[in-house]
Design an enzyme around this catalytic site. Structure first.
Site, PDB file in Angstrom:
ATOM      1  N   ASP A 171      14.708  43.260 -46.801  1.00  0.00           N
ATOM      2  CA  ASP A 171      15.094  43.953 -48.030  1.00  0.00           C
ATOM      3  C   ASP A 171      13.906  44.737 -48.588  1.00  0.00           C
ATOM      4  O   ASP A 171      12.849  44.149 -48.883  1.00  0.00           O
ATOM      5  CB  ASP A 171      15.580  42.944 -49.083  1.00  0.00           C
ATOM      6  N   ASP A 200      17.277  39.125 -61.344  1.00  0.00           N
ATOM      7  CA  ASP A 200      17.673  39.850 -60.134  1.00  0.00           C
ATOM      8  C   ASP A 200      18.883  39.133 -59.530  1.00  0.00           C
ATOM      9  O   ASP A 200      18.765  37.983 -59.107  1.00  0.00           O
ATOM     10  CB  ASP A 200      16.492  39.863 -59.142  1.00  0.00           C
ATOM     11  N   SER A 249      14.675  33.501 -53.908  1.00  0.00           N
ATOM     12  CA  SER A 249      15.362  32.968 -55.093  1.00  0.00           C
ATOM     13  C   SER A 249      16.269  31.774 -54.782  1.00  0.00           C
ATOM     14  O   SER A 249      16.812  31.166 -55.711  1.00  0.00           O
ATOM     15  CB  SER A 249      16.229  34.073 -55.719  1.00  0.00           C
ATOM     16  N   GLY A 273      14.240  38.742 -55.667  1.00  0.00           N
ATOM     17  CA  GLY A 273      14.373  38.688 -54.212  1.00  0.00           C
ATOM     18  C   GLY A 273      15.527  37.823 -53.778  1.00  0.00           C
ATOM     19  O   GLY A 273      15.984  36.955 -54.530  1.00  0.00           O
ATOM     20  N   GLY A 306      23.938  36.816 -43.967  1.00  0.00           N
ATOM     21  CA  GLY A 306      24.016  35.640 -43.094  1.00  0.00           C
ATOM     22  C   GLY A 306      22.769  34.784 -43.198  1.00  0.00           C
ATOM     23  O   GLY A 306      22.844  33.557 -43.404  1.00  0.00           O
ATOM     24  N   GLY A 348      30.186  36.278 -61.090  1.00  0.00           N
ATOM     25  CA  GLY A 348      28.879  36.541 -61.674  1.00  0.00           C
ATOM     26  C   GLY A 348      28.560  35.559 -62.795  1.00  0.00           C
ATOM     27  O   GLY A 348      28.698  34.342 -62.626  1.00  0.00           O
ATOM     28  N   GLY A 392      25.285  35.631 -54.740  1.00  0.00           N
ATOM     29  CA  GLY A 392      26.526  35.293 -54.032  1.00  0.00           C
ATOM     30  C   GLY A 392      26.233  34.493 -52.764  1.00  0.00           C
ATOM     31  O   GLY A 392      26.982  33.573 -52.408  1.00  0.00           O
ATOM     32  N   ASP A 393      25.133  34.828 -52.103  1.00  0.00           N
ATOM     33  CA  ASP A 393      24.756  34.086 -50.892  1.00  0.00           C
ATOM     34  C   ASP A 393      24.310  32.672 -51.238  1.00  0.00           C
ATOM     35  O   ASP A 393      24.562  31.728 -50.480  1.00  0.00           O
ATOM     36  CB  ASP A 393      23.639  34.824 -50.152  1.00  0.00           C
ATOM     37  N   ASN A 410      33.952  38.088 -54.159  1.00  0.00           N
ATOM     38  CA  ASN A 410      33.643  38.331 -55.563  1.00  0.00           C
ATOM     39  C   ASN A 410      34.813  39.100 -56.188  1.00  0.00           C
ATOM     40  O   ASN A 410      35.805  39.401 -55.508  1.00  0.00           O
ATOM     41  CB  ASN A 410      32.285  39.031 -55.742  1.00  0.00           C
TER      42      ASN A 410
HETATM   43  O1  RIB Z   1      23.773  39.640 -50.524  1.00  0.00           O
HETATM   44  C1  RIB Z   1      22.486  40.179 -50.649  1.00  0.00           C
HETATM   45  C2  RIB Z   1      22.060  40.777 -49.347  1.00  0.00           C
HETATM   46  O2  RIB Z   1      22.889  41.878 -49.057  1.00  0.00           O
HETATM   47  C3  RIB Z   1      20.665  41.324 -49.333  1.00  0.00           C
HETATM   48  O3  RIB Z   1      19.701  40.360 -48.967  1.00  0.00           O
HETATM   49  C4  RIB Z   1      20.752  42.492 -48.368  1.00  0.00           C
HETATM   50  O4  RIB Z   1      20.026  42.315 -47.200  1.00  0.00           O
HETATM   51  C5  RIB Z   1      22.240  42.664 -48.090  1.00  0.00           C
HETATM   52  O5  RIB Z   1      22.580  42.138 -46.879  1.00  0.00           O
END
Ligand code: RIB
Length: 300
Positions: A13, A243, A288, A284, A41, A219, A248-249, A182
Site C-alpha cells: 500500500d 484511518d 492496524s 495503515g 487477503g 463502518g 473491513g479486513d 459492506n
Molecule cells: O481493504 C484494504 C486493502 O484494500 C488495502 O490494504 C489495499 O491493499 C486494498 O487491497
C-alpha cells in the site's frame, strides 16, 4: 486454535494523507507518505493470525522486493506461506491509497501478480489442509474464487468477503456459509441503497437467496448479522478514526478466527466489530490489525 485457510491477494500500500480526496482533474498538497503491507487477503490472514488462529495463505507475488518483503512479513506473523507462488514477469500487487482528514480513503489497486494465483494451487490447499474456515475475497481472479468455493463444499466453513463487488457473486451465494459485505457492496448486490435503517432487512433478503448467514458491515455503526433463524445489529464502540483502511479486513479475519475456534457466529460478529473499531485508530492496513489480547480487552 482453529485453522483458517486464506486464498487471497497481497499488496503493498502506497499511502498519502491529504486534507480531502481530490476532485477529478484537481491537484492538491498532501501531508505524509507511507508504505504499508496490505491486500485484502493478506490483511485478513494477518488479522486471523493475530486473533489466535493457525493460518495458511495461498497467493502470488512478483519476483521483486515488494513481493519478498510481503512474504517475509506474513512468515513473521507465523502464517504458512508454502503455497505462495512467486511469478516472474508480473509486479507484486500495489494499492495507491489516499486517506483524508476524516480517516476515509479512496483506493486504486494494480492487481499485478495477484492475477496469477492458480485455481489448482487453491484446490490443492483446500483439499489437503484440513481447515476449519476458508476465507476468500474478490480481489483475486473470479475463477479462483469459484473453484475454491466448489472445492470447499463439505470441508470446513466457507466465508466470502465480496470485496471488491463482482456481479457474479450471485452465482456463488448458494454455496457459502457466510457472506460478508459492506453497505455499498450489499447495495450493489441487492440493487438498492443499504443504510443502517434497512440493513437487517437487506441481510435477510440475501440469506433467502442461499448463504447460511450474511453480515453487512456498517463502518462506525457496526454490523448486522442475519441467519436462517434470526437477525441482530451489533453496534461498534465509539472511537476516533485515524484511518479506516483495513478495518473491513480486521472484521473478516477476526470473524474467521473466532468461527474457526468453534465460537458462535454472534460472538464472531461481535469480535469482528470490536477489531474493526480498534483498527481504525491506527494508520495503515496491516499495522492496524489488533492482537487477540487487545480484542478481548476491548470486548470487556
Ligand atoms: O481493504 C484494504 C486493502 O484494500 C488495502 O490494504 C489495499 O491493499 C486494498 O487491497
Amino acid at each position: 486454535m482453529g485453522h483458517v485457510l486464506v486464498v487471497g491477494s497481497s499488496n503493498t500500500d502506497l499511502v498519502c494523507r491529504a486534507p480531502r480526496i481530490p476532485r477529478v482533474g484537481e491537484t492538491i498538497h498532501g501531508s505524509t507518505f507511507h508504505v504499508f503491507a496490505g491486500g485484502k487477503g493478506a490483511n485478513q490472514a494477518v488479522a486471523a493470525a493475530r486473533a489466535g488462529a493457525r493460518v495458511t495463505f495461498v497467493g502470488a507475488v512478483g519476483d521483486d522486493d515488494f513481493g519478498r518483503q510481503r512474504v517475509d512479513e506474513l512468515r513473521g506473523e507465523g502464517i504458512s506461506v508454502d503455497a505462495v507462488r512467486t511469478v516472474g514477469g508480473a509486479p507484486s500487487g500495489v494499492a495507491l491509497i489516499t486517506v483524508d482528514d476524516a480517516g476515509e480513503n479512496s483506493i486504486v489497486i494494480i492487481t499485478g501478480a495477484n492475477a496469477q494465483i492458480r485455481a489448482d494451487d487453491a484446490r490443492n490447499a483446500i483439499t489437503a489442509s484440513g481447515h476449519d474456515v476458508l476465507s476468500l475475497t474478490l480481489e483475486i481472479p473470479y475463477a479462483v474464487v469459484a473453484a475454491s468455493v466448489a472445492a470447499s463444499i463439505g470441508r470446513g466453513r466457507t466465508v466470502l468477503n465480496a470485496a471488491p463487488y463482482d456481479p457474479r457473486l450471485a452465482e456463488l451465494v448458494n454455496a457459502l456459509d457466510v457472506l460478508i459485505v459492506n453497505e455499498i457492496e450489499a447495495g450493489q448486490h441487492l440493487g438498492y441503497d443499504i443504510t443502517i435503517a434497512n440493513a437487517i432487512d437487506g441481510a435477510q433478503s440475501i440469506v433467502r437467496t442461499g448463504p447460511r448467514a450474511v453480515v453487512i458491515t456498517l463502518g462506525k455503526d457496526g454490523a448486522v448479522l442475519a441467519t436462517e433463524t434470526g437477525a441482530a445489529h451489533f453496534p461498534a464502540p465509539i472511537v476516533h478514526a485515524i484511518d479506516t483502511t483495513g478495518a473491513g479486513d480486521a472484521f473478516c479475519g477476526v470473524f474467521c478466527a473466532w468461527l474457526g475456534a468453534g465460537e458462535p457466529i454472534t460472538a464472531a460478529t461481535r469480535a469482528g466489530v470490536v477489531a474493526g473499531a480498534l483498527a481504525v485508530q491506527v494508520a495503515g492496513a496491516q499495522p492496524s490489525l489488533p492482537s487477540r489480547q487487545a480484542i478481548l480487552q476491548a470486548m470487556g
